[in-house]
Design an enzyme around this catalytic site. Structure first.
Site, short mmCIF file in Angstrom:
data_model
loop_
_atom_site.label_atom_id
_atom_site.label_comp_id
_atom_site.label_asym_id
_atom_site.label_seq_id
_atom_site.Cartn_x
_atom_site.Cartn_y
_atom_site.Cartn_z
N GLU A 153 24.23 27.03 -21.61
CA GLU A 153 23.33 27.26 -22.75
C GLU A 153 22.30 26.14 -22.80
O GLU A 153 22.49 25.08 -22.20
CB GLU A 153 24.12 27.21 -24.06
CG GLU A 153 25.15 28.29 -24.20
CD GLU A 153 26.06 28.04 -25.41
OE1 GLU A 153 25.95 26.99 -26.06
OE2 GLU A 153 26.89 28.92 -25.68
N LYS A 155 20.59 23.04 -24.58
CA LYS A 155 21.03 22.04 -25.56
C LYS A 155 19.87 21.80 -26.52
O LYS A 155 18.91 21.09 -26.20
CB LYS A 155 21.45 20.75 -24.85
CG LYS A 155 22.10 19.77 -25.79
CD LYS A 155 22.77 18.65 -25.01
CE LYS A 155 23.52 17.71 -25.92
NZ LYS A 155 22.71 17.02 -26.89
N ASP A 157 17.62 20.44 -29.32
CA ASP A 157 17.50 19.06 -29.82
C ASP A 157 17.22 19.05 -31.32
O ASP A 157 16.08 18.96 -31.76
CB ASP A 157 16.37 18.35 -29.05
CG ASP A 157 16.47 16.85 -29.20
OD1 ASP A 157 17.47 16.37 -29.76
OD2 ASP A 157 15.53 16.16 -28.75
N TYR A 267 26.01 28.30 -31.89
CA TYR A 267 26.58 28.28 -30.54
C TYR A 267 28.10 28.14 -30.51
O TYR A 267 28.68 28.00 -29.44
CB TYR A 267 25.95 27.16 -29.71
CG TYR A 267 26.00 25.81 -30.38
CD1 TYR A 267 27.21 25.15 -30.57
CD2 TYR A 267 24.83 25.21 -30.84
CE1 TYR A 267 27.25 23.92 -31.20
CE2 TYR A 267 24.87 23.98 -31.47
CZ TYR A 267 26.08 23.34 -31.64
OH TYR A 267 26.12 22.15 -32.28
N LYS A 355 21.97 16.18 -19.06
CA LYS A 355 20.75 15.61 -19.63
C LYS A 355 19.65 15.64 -18.58
O LYS A 355 19.89 15.26 -17.44
CB LYS A 355 20.99 14.17 -20.10
CG LYS A 355 21.96 14.06 -21.27
CD LYS A 355 21.33 14.64 -22.52
CE LYS A 355 22.11 14.36 -23.79
NZ LYS A 355 21.95 13.07 -24.36
N CYS A 449 -3.97 -10.10 -44.49
CA CYS A 449 -4.56 -8.99 -43.75
C CYS A 449 -5.36 -9.50 -42.55
O CYS A 449 -6.20 -10.40 -42.71
CB CYS A 449 -5.48 -8.18 -44.68
SG CYS A 449 -6.41 -6.92 -43.79
N CYS A 452 -9.26 -8.93 -43.43
CA CYS A 452 -10.04 -9.50 -44.55
C CYS A 452 -9.37 -10.70 -45.19
O CYS A 452 -9.87 -11.24 -46.17
CB CYS A 452 -10.26 -8.43 -45.61
SG CYS A 452 -8.74 -8.03 -46.50
N CYS A 467 -2.48 -3.77 -47.22
CA CYS A 467 -3.44 -4.78 -47.64
C CYS A 467 -3.84 -4.41 -49.08
O CYS A 467 -4.14 -3.25 -49.36
CB CYS A 467 -4.66 -4.74 -46.74
SG CYS A 467 -6.03 -5.72 -47.39
N CYS A 472 -11.30 -4.31 -48.58
CA CYS A 472 -11.01 -4.65 -47.18
C CYS A 472 -11.95 -3.86 -46.26
O CYS A 472 -12.04 -2.63 -46.38
CB CYS A 472 -9.55 -4.33 -46.86
SG CYS A 472 -9.15 -4.57 -45.12
S1 IVH Z 1 28.67 22.60 -28.05
C1 IVH Z 1 32.76 20.83 -28.50
N1 IVH Z 1 26.37 23.79 -27.53
O1 IVH Z 1 24.75 18.66 -28.82
C2 IVH Z 1 31.42 21.35 -28.21
N2 IVH Z 1 26.31 21.68 -28.60
O2 IVH Z 1 26.08 16.18 -27.75
C3 IVH Z 1 30.42 20.88 -29.17
N3 IVH Z 1 24.05 20.91 -29.16
O3 IVH Z 1 26.78 17.79 -31.55
C4 IVH Z 1 29.03 21.18 -28.98
N4 IVH Z 1 22.96 22.65 -28.37
O4 IVH Z 1 24.58 19.00 -31.99
C5 IVH Z 1 26.97 22.70 -28.04
N5 IVH Z 1 24.44 24.96 -27.03
C6 IVH Z 1 25.03 23.91 -27.56
C7 IVH Z 1 24.29 22.86 -28.15
C8 IVH Z 1 24.97 21.75 -28.67
C9 IVH Z 1 22.85 21.48 -28.98
C10 IVH Z 1 24.26 19.58 -29.77
C11 IVH Z 1 25.26 19.55 -30.88
C12 IVH Z 1 26.33 18.58 -30.49
C13 IVH Z 1 25.62 17.77 -29.47
C14 IVH Z 1 26.62 17.21 -28.49
#
Ligand code: IVH
Length: 709
Positions: A153, A155, A157, A267, A355, A449, A452, A467, A472
């Site tokens: 999936e 991740k 942010d 998720y 990552k 400042c 000035c 300031c 100024c």
């Molecule tokens: S699964 C035990 N799935 O990433 C499994 N996390 O570093 C728990 N996150 O705290 C998380 N997308 O905030 C999972 N598709 C995804 C995610 C996801 C973002 C975040 C989530 C979690 C953090 C973990």
């Protein structure tokens, strides 16, 4: 669609506060016509229930599926009817009515709540090797040699949130916190329209108690819009969409959160009973059937090599997504296998986060420079040894304020990791303290400042130093730069260098002096030839017709952005009326809050500011704006435009003004909900996206035909 919040509609209906207006009505009803009331209450109860069901359903089709079934006007009618009934029978208002998505203030901060099951985080993988090692561990834990399914999936942010439903009804939304306990942000979660207030039992059986987990995020377009707005009103910019989402979710006033257009992808599940699920993929399908928004970019693979390829492919693709992702999540697909693998002290053994290669680099802070904005706020900037990050050379990074510097303990001479992604402002992530030699110098905000020598103070309750000298020169200089800028008077050819040369030559002591400049005077400015002076003077002359909205914005009144300036100008029509407006008269306007109203009143209470308006008037600057009557040619009501590329006969601000005047909205990013993309020359990725999504594209000529110009 669904642009009108219940609050807007309530305002239109003339209901100051639902309970007040409706309370007295239903009471008098009660006293006089008891018998009829019981029938009416019954009827109203039924109609209200039906309306809520319909509205929830339409919200689901619009916000979750992105496939509206009705148009905005039809939706508004349902909402209006529901509000009308709830005002008549306030006792029937329920916390989970769609009219209550924006509730009252959270008094005294957020309560701490314990999750039914702990919310774990994930271990990290940074390379293909790390993923291969993960695969090996999973295989040995499960004792499998052959095929093994993984689901991959995105991740997202944002920030993790735990939603609890009891008998299909949303009970709470809680942040992850320390994994065991988080903060109860339910009122703010309710403002996210893709969060179902009720689950959809018609399609699938609902676990009596259900904990679902997901990521709340701010779409990139919304983040850009918010930062543009903050820049307009002189507020510090937010570093990235994640911080913006976190800040928005932790607002004590849900109305603020509601304005931020947050969204969510679900998720995972914590607690559930009475449902048979075999794989994580099935679980996503179950969440979808319950009415949750899930991210469809997931894929199932039966070998780690394909998982790795898929993950690496997204390192590039992520910049095209309308939301930020910071990696991929790889999960063992089979739920029983997940159980067998279990958890280490911290993380699941059945999942890992991949990552992306960092958009970070290491460099040295050579100096810290303090600049002043037009509101007098001192902003420290790190002067960096130039380094390439994510394809661009970075030589500066914002340090925001003293708190940021102290929190990260950034010193002059430090070796630091910096981060830059997409459009985000480069930022110092951390200090590599091992590289310290002892020569580094601690930075403190000047108390005087740098421009000035005025007194600098830290504003109470704020991170900003300011300031205090109202005279100024930096305030004046930055204010002038703002006055001539594109969204204000839009004076072409008057960049900061020329402007400052004119100021230094003593020719411009106030914005109104720009209109007194002569050919001879400007010719004395270095590098200004006859032709460019002519162009400049005619641009200055033309700007006299810009109108009150632009002037109001250009004056740089605190908190007054382009939008607020337009609303005020179109409502009052001329500067004298704005000057006389009271806070009460201003706050009743749509989108004008108390902060903006007070700031406008305070601005015009200052004699020098009144003098500037008078001088502009005397110089022939137009200080009126056509007053907008509602419903008069609202050609674009309910339509959303995205502008891209360079237009020939108008700039983007002008086009946006026209669209908004005709009832439309302008958004920063293209989605299926976009009605039109207005594309000029050299339109880029937004145009591609519009083509991909099948959004109608207009060129300038077609747009003009549409508006009949
Ligand atoms: S699964 C035990 N799935 O990433 C499994 N996390 O570093 C728990 N996150 O705290 C998380 N997308 O905030 C999972 N598709 C995804 C995610 C996801 C973002 C975040 C989530 C979690 C953090 C973990």
């Amino acid at each position: 669609m669904i642009s009108n919040s219940p609050q807007d509609i309530r305002k239109d209906l003339g209901c100051a506060k639902s309970s007040d207006a409706g309370g007295s009505l239903s009471r008098s009803y009660l006293e006089s016509e008891d018998v009829i009331l019981s029938d009416s209450v019954k009827e109203a109860t039924n109609e209200i229930a039906e309306l809520r069901k319909q509205i929830d359903d339409h919200n689901y089709h619009y916000y979750v599926l992105d496939q509206p079934l009705i148009d905005d006007a039809q939706f508004d009618r349902l909402m209006r009817r529901l509000i009308e009934l709830e005002n008549l029978f306030p006792s029937l208002i329920a916390a989970d009515s769609p009219t209550q998505r924006v509730g009252g203030m959270v008094a005294g901060g957020f309560e701490r709540v314990t999750h039914l099951t702990a919310m774990r985080s994930l271990g990290n993988a940074f390379s293909a090797e790390d993923l291969l090692a993960f695969d090996q561990k999973v295989r040995s834990g499960l004792a499998v040699d052959g095929q093994l399914e993984y689901i991959v999936e995105l991740k997202i942010d944002g920030l993790a949130i735990n939603l609890t439903y009891e008998n299909g009804r949303l009970i709470s939304g809680v942040t992850r916190g320390d994994g065991t306990q988080g903060e109860n942000v339910t009122s703010n979660i309710r403002t996210i329209k893709s969060v179902p207030l009720f689950l959809r039992p018609d399609r699938v059986s609902v676990s009596p108690v259900l904990e679902v987990r997901g990521e709340v995020y701010m779409p990139k377009g919304e983040f850009e819009r918010l930062n543009r707005e903050r820049q307009d009103i002189g507020e510090a910019l937010l570093a990235n969409p994640r911080n913006a989402a976190a800040g928005s979710l932790r607002q004590l006033d849900p109305k603020v959160t509601a304005q931020r257009s947050l969204d969510i992808f679900l998720y995972g599940i914590g607690v559930y009973t009475g449902i048979e699920l075999t794989t994580h993929e099935q679980m996503l399908g179950y969440l979808k059937k319950l009415g949750f928004k899930i991210n469809f970019q997931y894929q199932v693979f039966d070998n780690i090599a394909d998982v790795i390829k898929y993950c690496q492919g997204f390192a590039e693709k992520r910049h095209d997504l309308p939301y930020d992702i910071d990696g991929m999540v790889i999960k063992v697909n089979n739920l029983a296998s997940q159980q067998v693998l279990g958890y280490t002290a911290k993380d699941p053994r059945w999942a890992i986060a991949y990552k992306f290669p960092a958009e970070q680099a290491i460099t040295v802070v050579e100096d810290i420079f303090v600049g002043l904005g037009r509101t007098g706020v001192l902003t420290p900037t790190a002067i960096l040894r130039p380094v390439t990050v994510a394809g661009s050379i970075i030589s500066r990074a914002t340090l925001h304020n003293q708190d940021f510097i102290e929190e990260k303990d950034i010193r002059i001479g430090d070796t630091v990791a910096i981060h830059k992604a997409g459009e985000v402002i480069p930022e110092v992530v951390s200090v590599i303290t091992e590289k310290r030699t002892g020569e580094e110098r601690i930075f403190t905000m000047p108390t005087i400042c740098p421009e000035c020598e005025g007194h600098v103070v830290r504003m109470e309750g704020e991170a900003a130093h300011k300031c205090t000298n109202p005279h100024c020169p930096a305030l004046f200089r930055e204010g002038l730069i703002h006055f001539v800028s594109r969204d204000a008077m839009n004076i072409d050819g008057l960049g900061p260098a020329v402007l400052l040369a004119l100021v230094d030559a003593g020719l411009v002591k106030s914005a109104a002096d720009l209109y007194k400049l002569t050919m001879e005077q400007v010719l004395n400015v270095p590098r200004m030839g006859q032709k460019s002076v002519q162009n400049l003077l005619s641009a200055i002359e033309n700007s006299k017709q810009a109108g009150l909205a632009r002037v109001l914005f250009g004056l740089g009144i605190r908190h007054v952005g382009v939008k607020a300036a337009g609303i005020v100008a179109r409502h009052f029509g001329n500067i004298a009326a704005v000057q006389q407006a009271t806070v009460e008269e201003l706050v009743v306007l749509d989108e004008i809050g108390i902060k903006i109203a007070e700031s406008i009143v305070a601005y015009f209470a200052t004699p020098e500011n009144l003098q500037l308006s008078a001088d502009l008037d005397a110089a022939g600057v137009k200080l009126t704006e056509e007053q907008q009557k509602k419903d008069e040619n609202q050609l674009f009501a309910g339509k959303t435009f995205v502008l891209t590329g360079t237009l020939e006969t108008m700039n983007r601000t002008e086009a946006a003004e026209i669209i908004e005047r005709l009832g439309g909205k302008v958004s920063g990013s293209v989605s299926k909900k976009t009605s039109y993309v207005l594309a000029g020359a050299e339109a880029g990725s937004k145009l591609d996206k519009a083509q991909k999504l099948g959004v109608e594209i207009l060129d300038e000529e077609q747009f003009k035909q549409l508006i009949d110009e």
